[in-house]
Write an enzyme that holds these catalytic residues in place. Structure first.
Site, mmCIF file in Angstrom:
data_model
loop_
_atom_site.group_PDB
_atom_site.id
_atom_site.type_symbol
_atom_site.label_atom_id
_atom_site.label_comp_id
_atom_site.label_asym_id
_atom_site.label_seq_id
_atom_site.Cartn_x
_atom_site.Cartn_y
_atom_site.Cartn_z
ATOM 1 N N TYR A 97 0.912 -1.303 0.141
ATOM 2 C CA TYR A 97 -0.009 0.060 0.020
ATOM 3 C C TYR A 97 1.019 1.288 -0.038
ATOM 4 C CZ TYR A 97 -4.152 2.360 -0.396
ATOM 5 O OH TYR A 97 -5.052 3.105 -0.961
ATOM 6 N N ARG A 150 -8.133 10.224 -9.304
ATOM 7 C CA ARG A 150 -7.400 10.868 -8.219
ATOM 8 C C ARG A 150 -6.774 9.696 -7.403
ATOM 9 N NH1 ARG A 150 -8.602 11.008 -2.429
ATOM 10 N NH2 ARG A 150 -6.904 9.475 -3.135
ATOM 11 N N LYS A 168 -6.139 -2.301 -1.918
ATOM 12 C CA LYS A 168 -6.924 -2.122 -0.768
ATOM 13 C C LYS A 168 -7.577 -3.439 -0.551
ATOM 14 C CE LYS A 168 -7.183 2.127 0.208
ATOM 15 N NZ LYS A 168 -7.633 3.157 0.993
ATOM 16 N N GLU A 239 -13.316 4.399 -4.671
ATOM 17 C CA GLU A 239 -12.099 4.433 -4.173
ATOM 18 C C GLU A 239 -11.275 5.307 -5.282
ATOM 19 O OE1 GLU A 239 -10.688 3.075 -1.080
ATOM 20 O OE2 GLU A 239 -9.177 4.604 -1.357
ATOM 21 N N ASP A 240 -10.628 6.403 -4.742
ATOM 22 C CA ASP A 240 -10.144 7.246 -5.559
ATOM 23 C C ASP A 240 -10.508 8.016 -6.925
ATOM 24 O OD1 ASP A 240 -8.359 7.115 -3.591
ATOM 25 O OD2 ASP A 240 -6.346 6.255 -4.999
ATOM 26 N N ASP A 262 -14.350 5.467 0.592
ATOM 27 C CA ASP A 262 -13.504 5.322 1.703
ATOM 28 C C ASP A 262 -12.799 6.636 1.842
ATOM 29 O OD1 ASP A 262 -11.695 4.005 3.578
ATOM 30 O OD2 ASP A 262 -10.154 4.102 1.901
ATOM 31 N N ASP A 263 -12.575 7.387 0.768
ATOM 32 C CA ASP A 263 -11.702 8.688 0.806
ATOM 33 C C ASP A 263 -12.385 9.665 1.692
ATOM 34 O OD1 ASP A 263 -9.638 7.690 -1.187
ATOM 35 O OD2 ASP A 263 -11.262 7.908 -2.644
ATOM 36 N N ASN A 402 -0.970 11.470 0.802
ATOM 37 C CA ASN A 402 -0.298 10.419 0.425
ATOM 38 C C ASN A 402 0.136 10.509 -1.020
ATOM 39 O OD1 ASN A 402 -0.874 8.989 2.917
ATOM 40 N ND2 ASN A 402 -2.838 8.263 2.099
#
Ligand code: NAD
Length: 545
Positions: A97, A150, A168, A239-240, A262-263, A402
């Site tokens: 990760y 993203r 993930k 996600e993202d 999740d973000d 991150n």
């Protein structure tokens, strides 16, 4: 006798990562399962294989080589892969990760070997059901899906973003014991606006600009309804996605689908847990905090909402709670009357004169905490940290962006510039820091503490939806798992080696909410903890014959 009805034999068995044990097949198994001659004579134990894997892994000279080595292992022998990850989680997490997965995504086309998930492109519109049916493992219970716009703080990586769903889901298994055969990583290819990728001969996605508007929405709609129809018990984790889509998709789908972002929600939860722990150090209340965010995107606004919920939970009026959260984005401090504020930002726009940058906002507002979720590296300057330390005995400094290269400051900078006073957490891991004879262990404020446990609870009780309350309870539970010893070292999250225990505790609380809200489809077990534990995957070899 283990259930082995659908187990392949011979070379197919060695090529199937869910069943393969490599050189650990016993002689009896080799005879029964048509493996004689296909393996070298010596029979290894799993422990011997682990030693060999670790030696090979540690001999690799770069993190990216280590990542490629681990992916190879995952493609070859899943049980060995997960045993190694679980038993060495501190060392492995930073490879599978953040930060290494970020680099892996940047080079994904170059390092691609074999697919670990499904790729669905715009041209597949009208056929998404058929594509989902091509999935070759068991019926999925968790999908992590991205459209690659993203990726961490790295921006639009298009289909190369597949490394994120893959990573993930590996964490779902490693951190919460979700069976890998029910995990499905998906990348939706809607194009990319990354010119470098469009010119890259090794790019694995469709070379066209991103599609937006109605065509995009119809595509996502077909994807969501197809998943619900074909895999009705499946949790979908967004996600993202870029924030122009992330909030709207969450608002649109969460009431009727088993889904979360999740973000927004996972990050909100993990940051709130960190703040709860920080309160144990400062002996203050959440309602006494004034939090200044750098970045008003998915992560920042998600955290803001969660902190407001915590303040309200402690009896504060919501209007007063909102006033305790302030945001600086790329245009400066968000204040009442500023142009172009969407609804999510508007509620955090308070009366104040215009302030152009973070330093100005720190001086003007004197916050108790600064939270970096901007992807702007080194934006918590020495002056900002010194300012924070001048009016706070223990300034709270969370540099959550991150990967490591995007962190707002390093752990060392936070401790040095605050003269050892900062309560620090980062999104990507930092090594312990020595400062004036004291060792500080920085906590990793990473969603990996939250989503696996939430997902585990949702799966075991077969929840129909994933209300925000589950993330709030996850934050409280995570914070409750932090020991005094952790706090004494400056660490506001439990050690990663505790993560399966933490996920179990979170799953239990999540299930309680599901039964209370009557959204669980599985019968309520008498002993929730034992039921969850019994369903957690342990990657230990078992005898096949
Ligand atoms: P986003 O694109 O939704 O939001 C980014 C925000 O930063 C926007 O509000 C933007 O205006 C602001 N910004 C950009 N440049 C700025 C500047 N120069 N000054 C001030 N603000 C600026 O992205 P996001 O999903 O909110 O993620 C942001 C960062 O948080 C990423 O680096 C991501 O990796 C990190 N993140 C960390 C975790 C974690 O678990 N630690 C979880 C989610 C996101």
């Amino acid at each position: 006798m283990p259930k082995t009805n659908n187990m392949p034999k011979g070379i197919d068995l060695l090529r199937d990562p869910s069943w393969n044990k490599g050189t650990a097949f016993t002689m009896e198994e080799r005879h029964e399962l048509d493996l004689i001659g296909l393996l070298p004579p010596y029979v290894n134990s799993q422990d011997e294989q682990i030693v060999r894997v670790l030696q090979n892994f540690r001999r690799k000279s770069t993190p990216l080589e280590k990542y490629i080595y681990l992916i190879n292992l995952q493609l070859r022998n899943e049980m060995l892969f997960y045993r190694v990850i679980i038993d060495n989680i501190d060392e492995m997490m930073k490879i599978i990760y953040t930060p290494t997965v970020g680099m892996a995504c940047e080079y994904y086309g170059m390092i691609f070997q074999r697919s670990l998930g499904l790729y669905i492109m715009l041209n597949d519109k009208g056929n998404i059901r058929e594509i989902l049916q091509n999935w070759y493992k068991k019926e999925p219970r968790v999908i992590v899906v991205t459209d690659g716009e993203r990726i961490l703080g790295l921006g639009d990586l298009g289909t190369n973003g597949m490394g994120i769903p893959v990573g993930k889901l590996a964490l779902y298994t490693a951190c919460a014991g979700i069976d890998p055969s029910v995990c499905l990583p998906i990348t939706l290819d809607v194009g990319t606006n990354n010119e470098e990728l469009l010119d890259d001969p090794f790019y694995i996605g469709v070379k066209q600009y991103r599609v937006r508007g109605e065509e995009y929405d119809e595509f996502i709609d077909e994807f969501m309804s197809s998943v619900k129809e074909i895999f009705p018990r499946c949790l979908i984790q967004f996600e993202d996605f870029a924030n122009l889509n992330a909030f709207r998709l969450l608002d649109k789908y969460w009431p009727d689908y088993c889904t979360f972002n999740d973000d927004i929600q996972g990050t909100g939860s993990v940051a709130l847990a960190g703040l709860f722990s920080a309160m144990r150090i400062t002996k203050q209340k959440i309602t006494e905090q004034k939090i200044l965010f750098l970045g008003a995107g998915e992560a920042g606004l998600g955290i803001g909402d969660m902190i407001v919920a915590a303040m309200v939970d402690e009896g504060m009026d919501i209007v007063d709670a909102l006033k305790r959260c302030w945001f600086v984005d790329s245009k400066g401090l968000i204040v009442e009357g500023r142009d172009h504020l969407n609804d999510h930002k508007l509620k955090f726009a308070h009366p104040h004169e215009k302030v152009d940058d973070l330093l100005g906002a720190v001086k003007a507002l004197k916050p108790t905490a600064i939270v970096g979720v901007s992807g702007m590296k080194q934006s918590f300057t020495q002056e900002i940290i010194e300012q924070m330390s001048s009016f706070n005995e223990r300034p709270i400094i969370f540099a959550l962006s991150n990967p490591t290269s995007k962190a707002e400051c390093t752990a060392e900078q936070a401790y040095q510039h605050s003269k050892g006073k900062a309560i620090f957490a980062s999104g990507s891991p930092f090594d312990p820091v020595e400062y004036e004879g004291q060792t500080f262990v920085p906590g990793q404020g990473n969603n990996a503490y939250i989503f696996p446990g939430v997902g585990l609870g949702v799966l075991v009780c077969d929840a129909k939806t994933v209300p925000n309350e589950m993330f709030f309870t996850a934050a409280k539970t995570l914070a409750s798992q932090v020991s005094q010893d952790d706090l004494d070292k400056g660490r506001i999250y439990p050690s990663l080696s505790e993560i399966r225990r933490v996920s179990l505790a979170i799953a239990e609380e999540v299930m309680k909410i599901a039964y209370r809200l009557d959204i669980a489809r599985a019968p309520k077990p008498d002993d929730m903890k034992a039921t969850i534990e019994s369903q957690m995957y342990e990657p230990n070899y078992r005898d096949y014959v």
